[in-house]
Design a protein around this motif. Structure first.
Motif, mmCIF file in Angstrom:
data_model
loop_
_atom_site.group_PDB
_atom_site.id
_atom_site.type_symbol
_atom_site.label_atom_id
_atom_site.label_comp_id
_atom_site.label_asym_id
_atom_site.label_seq_id
_atom_site.Cartn_x
_atom_site.Cartn_y
_atom_site.Cartn_z
ATOM 1 N N ILE A 283 0.851 -1.189 0.000
ATOM 2 C CA ILE A 283 0.000 0.000 0.000
ATOM 3 C C ILE A 283 0.885 1.237 0.000
ATOM 4 N N PRO A 284 0.590 2.251 -0.822
ATOM 5 C CA PRO A 284 1.386 3.495 -0.811
ATOM 6 C C PRO A 284 1.429 4.109 0.580
ATOM 7 N N GLU A 285 2.581 4.670 0.925
ATOM 8 C CA GLU A 285 2.762 5.213 2.270
ATOM 9 C C GLU A 285 1.832 6.397 2.558
ATOM 10 N N SER A 286 1.292 7.038 1.517
ATOM 11 C CA SER A 286 0.376 8.152 1.747
ATOM 12 C C SER A 286 -0.903 7.703 2.446
ATOM 13 N N TYR A 287 -1.229 6.416 2.354
ATOM 14 C CA TYR A 287 -2.426 5.883 3.023
ATOM 15 C C TYR A 287 -2.086 5.193 4.341
ATOM 16 N N ALA A 288 -0.835 5.248 4.780
ATOM 17 C CA ALA A 288 -0.420 4.504 5.974
ATOM 18 C C ALA A 288 -1.203 4.936 7.205
ATOM 19 N N ASP A 289 -1.441 6.245 7.354
ATOM 20 C CA ASP A 289 -2.149 6.732 8.539
ATOM 21 C C ASP A 289 -3.623 6.350 8.536
ATOM 22 N N ASP A 290 -4.170 6.018 7.367
ATOM 23 C CA ASP A 290 -5.588 5.666 7.276
ATOM 24 C C ASP A 290 -5.843 4.189 7.543
ATOM 25 N N LEU A 291 -4.788 3.381 7.551
ATOM 26 C CA LEU A 291 -4.961 1.940 7.688
ATOM 27 C C LEU A 291 -5.162 1.554 9.151
ATOM 28 N N ALA A 292 -5.944 0.501 9.359
ATOM 29 C CA ALA A 292 -6.166 -0.040 10.705
ATOM 30 C C ALA A 292 -6.482 -1.525 10.577
ATOM 31 N N ILE A 293 -5.977 -2.287 11.525
ATOM 32 C CA ILE A 293 -6.242 -3.723 11.516
ATOM 33 C C ILE A 293 -7.732 -3.974 11.720
ATOM 34 N N GLY A 294 -8.287 -4.875 10.918
ATOM 35 C CA GLY A 294 -9.704 -5.197 10.996
ATOM 36 C C GLY A 294 -10.536 -4.573 9.903
ATOM 37 N N MET A 295 -9.918 -3.751 9.032
ATOM 38 C CA MET A 295 -10.677 -3.133 7.944
ATOM 39 C C MET A 295 -11.141 -4.189 6.946
ATOM 40 N N ASP A 296 -12.338 -3.949 6.378
ATOM 41 C CA ASP A 296 -12.879 -4.863 5.378
ATOM 42 C C ASP A 296 -12.146 -4.698 4.053
ATOM 43 N N VAL A 297 -11.986 -5.812 3.356
ATOM 44 C CA VAL A 297 -11.277 -5.830 2.083
ATOM 45 C C VAL A 297 -12.074 -6.685 1.106
ATOM 46 N N SER A 307 -15.016 -11.604 0.373
ATOM 47 C CA SER A 307 -14.811 -10.759 1.547
ATOM 48 C C SER A 307 -13.586 -11.219 2.314
ATOM 49 N N ALA A 308 -12.850 -10.229 2.815
ATOM 50 C CA ALA A 308 -11.638 -10.514 3.580
ATOM 51 C C ALA A 308 -11.462 -9.409 4.614
ATOM 52 N N ARG A 309 -10.381 -9.513 5.373
ATOM 53 C CA ARG A 309 -10.121 -8.541 6.438
ATOM 54 C C ARG A 309 -8.620 -8.320 6.556
ATOM 55 N N LEU A 310 -8.252 -7.076 6.823
ATOM 56 C CA LEU A 310 -6.848 -6.723 7.005
ATOM 57 C C LEU A 310 -6.423 -7.168 8.402
ATOM 58 N N THR A 323 3.495 -2.795 3.886
ATOM 59 C CA THR A 323 3.067 -4.160 3.592
ATOM 60 C C THR A 323 2.000 -4.599 4.592
ATOM 61 N N GLY A 324 0.951 -5.231 4.071
ATOM 62 C CA GLY A 324 -0.123 -5.739 4.924
ATOM 63 C C GLY A 324 -0.517 -7.147 4.523
ATOM 64 N N ARG A 325 -1.220 -7.830 5.421
ATOM 65 C CA ARG A 325 -1.721 -9.183 5.157
ATOM 66 C C ARG A 325 -3.241 -9.173 5.232
ATOM 67 N N VAL A 326 -3.876 -9.816 4.257
ATOM 68 C CA VAL A 326 -5.334 -9.899 4.171
ATOM 69 C C VAL A 326 -5.738 -11.357 4.313
ATOM 70 N N ARG A 327 -6.713 -11.607 5.194
ATOM 71 C CA ARG A 327 -7.176 -12.975 5.439
ATOM 72 C C ARG A 327 -8.651 -13.079 5.043
ATOM 73 N N PHE A 328 -9.003 -14.123 4.328
ATOM 74 C CA PHE A 328 -10.382 -14.340 3.893
ATOM 75 C C PHE A 328 -11.257 -14.635 5.110
ATOM 76 N N GLN A 345 -9.362 -4.442 -2.797
ATOM 77 C CA GLN A 345 -9.954 -3.131 -2.520
ATOM 78 C C GLN A 345 -10.163 -3.012 -1.013
ATOM 79 N N ILE A 346 -9.411 -2.103 -0.383
ATOM 80 C CA ILE A 346 -9.497 -1.884 1.059
ATOM 81 C C ILE A 346 -10.529 -0.796 1.326
ATOM 82 N N ILE A 347 -11.538 -1.110 2.132
ATOM 83 C CA ILE A 347 -12.592 -0.155 2.467
ATOM 84 C C ILE A 347 -12.126 0.663 3.675
ATOM 85 N N LEU A 348 -11.795 1.942 3.418
ATOM 86 C CA LEU A 348 -11.334 2.816 4.492
ATOM 87 C C LEU A 348 -12.487 3.450 5.255
#
Length: 424
Positions: A283-297, A307-310, A323-328, A345-348
Protein backbone atom coordinates in the motif's frame (compact mmCIF):
# COMPACT_ATOMS: atom_id res chain seq x y z
CA UNK A 1 -59.83 59.79 -91.29
CA UNK A 2 -57.20 58.47 -88.94
CA UNK A 3 -54.02 60.28 -89.34
CA UNK A 4 -51.97 58.38 -86.70
CA UNK A 5 -52.33 56.34 -83.48
CA UNK A 6 -52.08 59.24 -81.11
CA UNK A 7 -55.66 58.94 -80.11
CA UNK A 8 -55.10 55.36 -78.98
CA UNK A 9 -51.90 55.82 -77.05
CA UNK A 10 -51.90 56.40 -73.30
CA UNK A 11 -49.20 58.53 -71.88
CA UNK A 12 -47.03 56.61 -69.38
CA UNK A 13 -45.46 58.74 -66.73
CA UNK A 14 -42.29 57.70 -64.77
CA UNK A 15 -42.92 56.93 -61.04
CA UNK A 16 -40.35 58.76 -59.04
CA UNK A 17 -41.73 57.67 -55.61
CA UNK A 18 -39.24 56.52 -52.72
CA UNK A 19 -41.39 53.63 -51.44
CA UNK A 20 -39.29 50.74 -52.86
CA UNK A 21 -36.19 52.12 -51.15
CA UNK A 22 -38.09 52.35 -47.93
CA UNK A 23 -39.11 48.72 -48.17
CA UNK A 24 -35.58 47.66 -48.79
CA UNK A 25 -34.36 49.62 -45.81
CA UNK A 26 -37.02 48.14 -43.55
CA UNK A 27 -36.18 44.63 -44.71
CA UNK A 28 -32.52 45.26 -43.96
CA UNK A 29 -33.29 46.58 -40.52
CA UNK A 30 -35.43 43.53 -39.75
CA UNK A 31 -32.66 41.23 -40.95
CA UNK A 32 -30.07 42.98 -38.87
CA UNK A 33 -32.35 42.84 -35.81
CA UNK A 34 -32.91 39.16 -36.26
CA UNK A 35 -29.17 38.61 -36.68
CA UNK A 36 -28.43 40.63 -33.56
CA UNK A 37 -31.11 38.77 -31.64
CA UNK A 38 -29.61 35.43 -32.68
CA UNK A 39 -25.95 36.29 -32.51
CA UNK A 40 -26.06 38.79 -29.68
CA UNK A 41 -25.99 36.31 -26.77
CA UNK A 42 -23.15 34.44 -28.41
CA UNK A 43 -21.28 37.66 -28.91
CA UNK A 44 -21.98 38.58 -25.28
CA UNK A 45 -20.61 35.23 -24.15
CA UNK A 46 -17.55 35.74 -26.29
CA UNK A 47 -17.13 39.08 -24.69
CA UNK A 48 -17.35 37.70 -21.13
CA UNK A 49 -15.20 34.58 -21.74
CA UNK A 50 -11.51 34.71 -20.97
CA UNK A 51 -10.85 31.60 -23.01
CA UNK A 52 -12.62 29.41 -25.55
CA UNK A 53 -12.39 25.61 -25.57
CA UNK A 54 -14.18 23.03 -27.68
CA UNK A 55 -16.73 21.11 -25.66
CA UNK A 56 -15.56 17.74 -26.95
CA UNK A 57 -12.16 18.32 -25.34
CA UNK A 58 -13.53 18.17 -21.79
CA UNK A 59 -15.40 15.62 -19.72
CA UNK A 60 -18.46 16.69 -17.77
CA UNK A 61 -20.06 14.96 -14.76
CA UNK A 62 -23.09 15.75 -12.61
CA UNK A 63 -23.06 16.30 -8.86
CA UNK A 64 -25.02 13.49 -7.22
CA UNK A 65 -26.01 12.45 -3.71
CA UNK A 66 -25.77 8.91 -2.36
CA UNK A 67 -23.62 6.41 -0.47
CA UNK A 68 -19.91 7.17 -0.50
CA UNK A 69 -17.19 4.57 -0.03
CA UNK A 70 -13.57 5.61 0.40
CA UNK A 71 -11.28 2.79 -0.59
CA UNK A 72 -7.82 1.87 -1.81
CA UNK A 73 -7.03 -0.38 -4.74
CA UNK A 74 -3.88 -2.46 -4.31
CA UNK A 75 -2.34 -5.35 -6.17
CA UNK A 76 -1.94 -8.37 -3.91
CA UNK A 77 0.14 -11.51 -3.99
CA UNK A 78 -1.23 -14.85 -2.80
CA UNK A 79 0.92 -16.35 -0.05
CA UNK A 80 0.47 -19.31 2.23
CA UNK A 81 -0.79 -18.34 5.65
CA UNK A 82 1.66 -20.82 7.18
CA UNK A 83 4.99 -21.38 5.45
CA UNK A 84 7.65 -22.13 8.08
CA UNK A 85 11.32 -22.18 7.15
CA UNK A 86 13.52 -24.91 8.62
CA UNK A 87 17.04 -24.01 9.81
CA UNK A 88 20.06 -26.08 10.80
CA UNK A 89 20.08 -26.61 14.60
CA UNK A 90 23.87 -27.16 14.70
CA UNK A 91 26.97 -27.35 12.56
CA UNK A 92 27.10 -30.48 10.45
CA UNK A 93 26.61 -32.22 7.12
CA UNK A 94 23.05 -32.33 5.80
CA UNK A 95 21.44 -35.37 4.19
CA UNK A 96 18.17 -34.54 2.42
CA UNK A 97 15.45 -37.20 2.55
CA UNK A 98 13.00 -35.39 0.22
CA UNK A 99 12.98 -33.15 -2.83
CA UNK A 100 11.25 -29.88 -3.67
CA UNK A 101 7.56 -30.34 -4.45
CA UNK A 102 7.08 -33.47 -2.32
CA UNK A 103 4.01 -33.63 -0.13
CA UNK A 104 4.85 -34.17 3.53
CA UNK A 105 2.94 -34.86 6.72
CA UNK A 106 3.40 -33.38 10.17
CA UNK A 107 6.58 -34.69 11.90
CA UNK A 108 7.72 -36.45 8.74
CA UNK A 109 11.53 -36.61 8.50
CA UNK A 110 12.82 -34.15 5.92
CA UNK A 111 16.58 -34.35 6.43
CA UNK A 112 19.28 -35.55 8.82
CA UNK A 113 22.20 -33.53 10.09
CA UNK A 114 25.43 -35.28 11.05
CA UNK A 115 27.07 -33.31 13.88
CA UNK A 116 29.94 -35.26 15.53
CA UNK A 117 30.69 -32.41 17.92
CA UNK A 118 27.17 -32.34 19.35
CA UNK A 119 27.00 -36.14 19.55
CA UNK A 120 30.33 -36.33 21.39
CA UNK A 121 29.19 -33.67 23.86
CA UNK A 122 26.13 -35.78 24.59
CA UNK A 123 28.27 -38.86 25.26
CA UNK A 124 30.61 -36.88 27.53
CA UNK A 125 27.80 -35.43 29.58
CA UNK A 126 26.14 -38.84 29.84
CA UNK A 127 29.43 -40.19 31.23
CA UNK A 128 29.58 -37.32 33.72
CA UNK A 129 26.04 -38.11 34.79
CA UNK A 130 26.94 -41.75 35.35
CA UNK A 131 29.98 -40.67 37.40
CA UNK A 132 27.86 -38.43 39.61
CA UNK A 133 25.31 -41.17 40.12
CA UNK A 134 28.16 -43.51 41.14
CA UNK A 135 29.46 -40.92 43.58
CA UNK A 136 26.01 -40.63 45.10
CA UNK A 137 25.85 -44.37 45.64
CA UNK A 138 29.32 -44.29 47.21
CA UNK A 139 28.22 -41.41 49.39
CA UNK A 140 25.24 -43.38 50.60
CA UNK A 141 27.50 -46.31 51.51
CA UNK A 142 29.89 -44.00 53.34
CA UNK A 143 26.95 -42.48 55.17
CA UNK A 144 25.83 -45.90 56.33
CA UNK A 145 29.36 -46.70 57.51
CA UNK A 146 29.64 -43.44 59.40
CA UNK A 147 26.25 -43.99 60.97
CA UNK A 148 27.43 -47.40 62.24
CA UNK A 149 30.61 -45.86 63.65
CA UNK A 150 28.68 -43.08 65.31
CA UNK A 151 26.14 -45.53 66.69
CA UNK A 152 28.98 -47.67 68.07
CA UNK A 153 30.51 -44.62 69.79
CA UNK A 154 27.14 -43.70 71.28
CA UNK A 155 26.57 -47.25 72.49
CA UNK A 156 30.02 -47.47 74.10
CA UNK A 157 29.47 -44.09 75.77
CA UNK A 158 26.13 -45.36 76.99
CA UNK A 159 27.83 -48.44 78.49
CA UNK A 160 30.49 -46.35 80.18
CA UNK A 161 27.82 -44.05 81.55
CA UNK A 162 25.90 -46.99 82.96
CA UNK A 163 29.07 -48.38 84.53
CA UNK A 164 29.95 -44.97 86.00
CA UNK A 165 26.48 -44.67 87.52
CA UNK A 166 26.84 -48.11 89.11
CA UNK A 167 30.25 -47.21 90.51
CA UNK A 168 28.81 -43.98 91.85
CA UNK A 169 26.08 -45.87 93.72
CA UNK A 170 28.67 -48.24 95.15
CA UNK A 171 30.80 -45.25 96.21
CA UNK A 172 27.79 -43.62 97.85
CA UNK A 173 27.10 -46.72 99.93
CA UNK A 174 30.76 -47.16 100.83
CA UNK A 175 31.20 -43.53 101.76
CA UNK A 176 28.11 -43.67 104.00
CA UNK A 177 29.59 -46.67 105.80
CA UNK A 178 33.06 -45.07 105.81
CA UNK A 179 34.32 -47.99 103.74
CA UNK A 180 36.10 -45.77 101.17
CA UNK A 181 38.00 -42.58 101.48
CA UNK A 182 36.89 -39.13 100.46
CA UNK A 183 39.25 -39.18 97.46
CA UNK A 184 37.83 -42.43 96.10
CA UNK A 185 34.33 -41.07 96.51
CA UNK A 186 35.16 -37.92 94.59
CA UNK A 187 36.91 -40.00 91.91
CA UNK A 188 33.70 -41.97 91.39
CA UNK A 189 31.82 -38.71 91.00
CA UNK A 190 34.35 -37.47 88.42
CA UNK A 191 34.12 -40.69 86.42
CA UNK A 192 30.32 -40.35 86.33
CA UNK A 193 30.54 -36.79 85.06
CA UNK A 194 33.12 -37.84 82.48
CA UNK A 195 30.87 -40.68 81.27
CA UNK A 196 27.94 -38.29 80.97
CA UNK A 197 30.04 -35.85 78.91
CA UNK A 198 31.32 -38.63 76.65
CA UNK A 199 27.80 -39.91 76.06
CA UNK A 200 26.50 -36.41 75.29
CA UNK A 201 29.40 -35.66 72.92
CA UNK A 202 28.94 -39.02 71.19
CA UNK A 203 25.30 -38.21 70.47
CA UNK A 204 26.17 -34.71 69.23
CA UNK A 205 28.93 -36.08 66.99
CA UNK A 206 26.51 -38.64 65.58
CA UNK A 207 23.89 -35.98 64.86
CA UNK A 208 26.44 -33.65 63.27
CA UNK A 209 27.88 -36.41 61.13
CA UNK A 210 24.39 -37.34 60.01
CA UNK A 211 23.66 -33.73 58.97
CA UNK A 212 26.97 -33.51 57.14
CA UNK A 213 26.29 -36.73 55.26
CA UNK A 214 22.77 -35.61 54.40
CA UNK A 215 24.12 -32.31 53.09
CA UNK A 216 26.72 -34.06 50.95
CA UNK A 217 24.02 -36.37 49.62
CA UNK A 218 21.69 -33.46 48.75
CA UNK A 219 24.55 -31.61 47.06
CA UNK A 220 25.34 -34.64 44.93
CA UNK A 221 21.63 -35.06 44.15
CA UNK A 222 21.45 -31.46 42.93
CA UNK A 223 24.56 -32.00 40.79
CA UNK A 224 22.93 -35.09 39.32
CA UNK A 225 19.70 -33.22 38.62
CA UNK A 226 21.62 -30.41 36.90
CA UNK A 227 23.56 -32.94 34.88
CA UNK A 228 20.35 -34.75 33.94
CA UNK A 229 18.90 -31.48 32.61
CA UNK A 230 22.08 -30.88 30.61
CA UNK A 231 21.96 -34.39 29.19
CA UNK A 232 18.27 -34.01 28.36
CA UNK A 233 18.94 -30.76 26.51
CA UNK A 234 21.80 -32.31 24.56
CA UNK A 235 19.60 -35.31 23.81
CA UNK A 236 16.92 -32.95 22.51
CA UNK A 237 19.47 -31.24 20.28
CA UNK A 238 20.74 -34.58 18.99
CA UNK A 239 17.17 -35.70 18.31
CA UNK A 240 16.67 -32.36 16.53
CA UNK A 241 19.39 -33.32 14.07
CA UNK A 242 16.59 -35.24 12.34
CA UNK A 243 14.75 -32.36 10.67
CA UNK A 244 10.97 -32.92 10.71
CA UNK A 245 8.13 -31.11 9.01
CA UNK A 246 6.29 -28.70 11.35
CA UNK A 247 3.13 -28.68 9.17
CA UNK A 248 1.36 -30.70 6.52
CA UNK A 249 2.04 -29.31 3.07
CA UNK A 250 4.47 -29.24 0.18
CA UNK A 251 8.22 -28.79 0.30
CA UNK A 252 9.13 -25.45 -1.24
CA UNK A 253 12.49 -24.37 -2.53
CA UNK A 254 15.56 -26.09 -1.11
CA UNK A 255 18.10 -23.60 0.20
CA UNK A 256 20.98 -26.08 0.21
CA UNK A 257 22.32 -29.09 -1.65
CA UNK A 258 22.56 -32.65 -0.40
CA UNK A 259 25.68 -33.62 1.60
CA UNK A 260 26.59 -29.97 2.21
CA UNK A 261 28.20 -28.74 5.42
CA UNK A 262 25.92 -26.21 7.11
CA UNK A 263 26.56 -23.73 9.86
CA UNK A 264 24.20 -23.37 12.79
CA UNK A 265 20.97 -21.46 11.95
CA UNK A 266 21.60 -21.72 8.20
CA UNK A 267 18.43 -22.07 6.11
CA UNK A 268 17.62 -25.54 4.81
CA UNK A 269 14.17 -25.50 3.18
CA UNK A 270 10.63 -24.14 3.41
CA UNK A 271 7.41 -26.10 3.90
CA UNK A 272 4.28 -24.50 2.43
CA UNK A 273 0.88 -25.22 3.94
CA UNK A 274 -1.46 -24.97 0.94
CA UNK A 275 -4.62 -25.53 2.98
CA UNK A 276 -4.88 -21.86 3.96
CA UNK A 277 -3.97 -18.81 1.87
CA UNK A 278 -3.64 -15.11 2.61
CA UNK A 279 -3.01 -12.10 0.39
CA UNK A 280 0.04 -9.89 0.88
CA UNK A 281 -0.51 -6.33 -0.37
CA UNK A 282 1.73 -3.28 -0.83
CA UNK A 283 0.00 0.00 0.00
CA UNK A 284 1.39 3.49 -0.81
CA UNK A 285 2.76 5.21 2.27
CA UNK A 286 0.38 8.15 1.75
CA UNK A 287 -2.43 5.88 3.02
CA UNK A 288 -0.42 4.50 5.97
CA UNK A 289 -2.15 6.73 8.54
CA UNK A 290 -5.59 5.67 7.28
CA UNK A 291 -4.96 1.94 7.69
CA UNK A 292 -6.17 -0.04 10.71
CA UNK A 293 -6.24 -3.72 11.52
CA UNK A 294 -9.70 -5.20 11.00
CA UNK A 295 -10.68 -3.13 7.94
CA UNK A 296 -12.88 -4.86 5.38
CA UNK A 297 -11.28 -5.83 2.08
CA UNK A 298 -12.81 -6.98 -1.20
CA UNK A 299 -10.69 -9.44 -3.15
CA UNK A 300 -11.43 -9.72 -6.86
CA UNK A 301 -10.74 -13.14 -8.35
CA UNK A 302 -12.13 -14.49 -11.62
CA UNK A 303 -14.72 -11.65 -11.88
CA UNK A 304 -16.07 -12.38 -8.40
CA UNK A 305 -15.70 -10.56 -5.06
CA UNK A 306 -14.59 -12.34 -1.89
CA UNK A 307 -14.81 -10.76 1.55
CA UNK A 308 -11.64 -10.51 3.58
CA UNK A 309 -10.12 -8.54 6.44
CA UNK A 310 -6.85 -6.72 7.00
CA UNK A 311 -5.07 -8.67 9.77
CA UNK A 312 -1.52 -7.28 9.85
CA UNK A 313 0.20 -4.01 8.95
CA UNK A 314 3.96 -3.64 8.74
CA UNK A 315 5.32 -1.13 11.28
CA UNK A 316 7.93 0.11 8.82
CA UNK A 317 7.89 1.64 5.33
CA UNK A 318 10.01 0.07 2.60
CA UNK A 319 10.32 1.51 -0.91
CA UNK A 320 7.57 4.06 -0.13
CA UNK A 321 5.11 1.27 0.62
CA UNK A 322 3.52 -0.39 3.63
CA UNK A 323 3.07 -4.16 3.59
CA UNK A 324 -0.12 -5.74 4.92
CA UNK A 325 -1.72 -9.18 5.16
CA UNK A 326 -5.33 -9.90 4.17
CA UNK A 327 -7.18 -12.97 5.44
CA UNK A 328 -10.38 -14.34 3.89
CA UNK A 329 -13.34 -14.19 6.28
CA UNK A 330 -15.42 -16.78 4.42
CA UNK A 331 -14.60 -19.57 2.01
CA UNK A 332 -11.54 -18.49 -0.04
CA UNK A 333 -11.47 -18.83 -3.82
CA UNK A 334 -10.62 -22.18 -5.27
CA UNK A 335 -7.54 -22.99 -7.33
CA UNK A 336 -5.39 -20.29 -5.74
CA UNK A 337 -1.68 -20.59 -6.39
CA UNK A 338 1.32 -19.40 -4.44
CA UNK A 339 2.56 -15.94 -5.62
CA UNK A 340 -0.52 -15.44 -7.81
CA UNK A 341 -1.42 -11.77 -8.44
CA UNK A 342 -4.95 -10.58 -7.62
CA UNK A 343 -6.65 -7.21 -7.12
CA UNK A 344 -7.82 -6.04 -3.71
CA UNK A 345 -9.95 -3.13 -2.52
CA UNK A 346 -9.50 -1.88 1.06
CA UNK A 347 -12.59 -0.15 2.47
CA UNK A 348 -11.33 2.82 4.49
CA UNK A 349 -14.67 4.55 5.16
CA UNK A 350 -18.35 4.32 4.25
CA UNK A 351 -20.82 7.26 4.44
CA UNK A 352 -24.49 7.55 3.56
CA UNK A 353 -26.25 10.48 1.81
CA UNK A 354 -23.11 12.26 0.66
CA UNK A 355 -22.84 14.95 -2.04
CA UNK A 356 -20.25 13.68 -4.51
CA UNK A 357 -18.87 13.89 -8.00
CA UNK A 358 -16.83 11.54 -10.14
CA UNK A 359 -13.11 11.68 -9.63
CA UNK A 360 -11.03 13.16 -12.42
CA UNK A 361 -7.84 14.95 -13.39
CA UNK A 362 -9.26 18.32 -12.37
CA UNK A 363 -7.86 17.56 -8.91
CA UNK A 364 -4.33 17.77 -10.28
CA UNK A 365 -5.10 20.94 -12.22
CA UNK A 366 -6.73 22.90 -9.37
CA UNK A 367 -5.30 21.16 -6.35
CA UNK A 368 -8.86 20.59 -5.17
CA UNK A 369 -9.42 24.33 -4.50
CA UNK A 370 -11.91 25.03 -7.30
CA UNK A 371 -13.90 23.45 -10.14
CA UNK A 372 -15.40 24.71 -13.39
CA UNK A 373 -19.18 24.81 -13.08
CA UNK A 374 -21.16 24.53 -16.36
CA UNK A 375 -23.81 27.23 -16.87
CA UNK A 376 -25.31 27.60 -20.38
CA UNK A 377 -22.13 26.54 -22.28
CA UNK A 378 -20.04 28.71 -19.97
CA UNK A 379 -17.55 27.10 -17.57
CA UNK A 380 -17.32 29.30 -14.49
CA UNK A 381 -14.47 28.94 -12.02
CA UNK A 382 -16.12 28.09 -8.68
CA UNK A 383 -14.37 27.65 -5.31
CA UNK A 384 -15.19 24.39 -3.53
CA UNK A 385 -14.21 22.49 -0.41
CA UNK A 386 -13.66 18.81 -0.99
CA UNK A 387 -13.75 16.00 1.55
CA UNK A 388 -12.84 12.32 1.38
CA UNK A 389 -11.65 10.83 -1.88
CA UNK A 390 -12.24 7.35 -3.17
CA UNK A 391 -11.06 5.62 -6.30
CA UNK A 392 -14.15 6.72 -8.26
CA UNK A 393 -15.74 9.70 -6.43
CA UNK A 394 -14.90 12.76 -4.36
CA UNK A 395 -16.96 14.09 -1.46
CA UNK A 396 -18.19 17.69 -1.87
CA UNK A 397 -18.47 19.64 1.38
CA UNK A 398 -19.15 23.17 0.10
CA UNK A 399 -19.51 25.09 -3.18
CA UNK A 400 -21.82 22.84 -5.27
CA UNK A 401 -25.39 21.57 -5.23
CA UNK A 402 -26.98 18.35 -6.37
CA UNK A 403 -27.69 18.24 -10.11
CA UNK A 404 -25.06 20.79 -11.15
CA UNK A 405 -22.55 19.85 -13.81
CA UNK A 406 -18.82 20.35 -13.52
CA UNK A 407 -15.78 19.59 -15.63
CA UNK A 408 -13.89 16.60 -14.20
CA UNK A 409 -11.21 16.29 -16.89
CA UNK A 410 -7.88 18.10 -16.98
CA UNK A 411 -8.41 21.88 -16.92
CA UNK A 412 -4.83 22.98 -17.55
CA UNK A 413 -5.89 24.21 -21.03
CA UNK A 414 -8.19 26.79 -19.33
CA UNK A 415 -5.09 28.60 -17.98
CA UNK A 416 -6.97 29.29 -14.70
CA UNK A 417 -9.43 31.59 -16.55
CA UNK A 418 -12.44 32.81 -14.56
CA UNK A 419 -14.89 31.98 -17.37
CA UNK A 420 -14.38 29.70 -20.35
CA UNK A 421 -16.75 29.44 -23.31
CA UNK A 422 -17.46 25.88 -24.44
CA UNK A 423 -18.10 25.68 -28.19
CA UNK A 424 -19.67 22.87 -30.11
Amino acid sequence: MIKDTSEQDVRVTTNTSKKPKLYIALASIVFVAIAVWQIGPAVAKWGKANNVVAKDRVRIASVTRGDFTRDISALGRVVAAVSPTVYAPADGTITLLIEAGHEVEVDQALAKLDSPELTNRLFQEQANLANLQSQLKRQKIQAKKQQLIDQKAVDLAQVRLTSAKREKRRADQGFEKSAISQIDYEKAQDELENAKLQFQHAKQDSSLNRESLDFDGESLSLDIKRQQLLVAELQRQVDGLTIRSPVKGIVGNLATNNKTFLSKNQEILTVVDLSNFEVEIDIPESYADDLAIGMDVNVQYEQADFSARLVTISPEILNNQVTGRVRFTNQPPRNLRQNQRINTQIILEHKADVLQVKRGQFLDSSGGRYVYLINDDMAIKTPVRLGARSLSHIEILEGLNEGQQVIVSNTDLFNSAEQVLLTQ
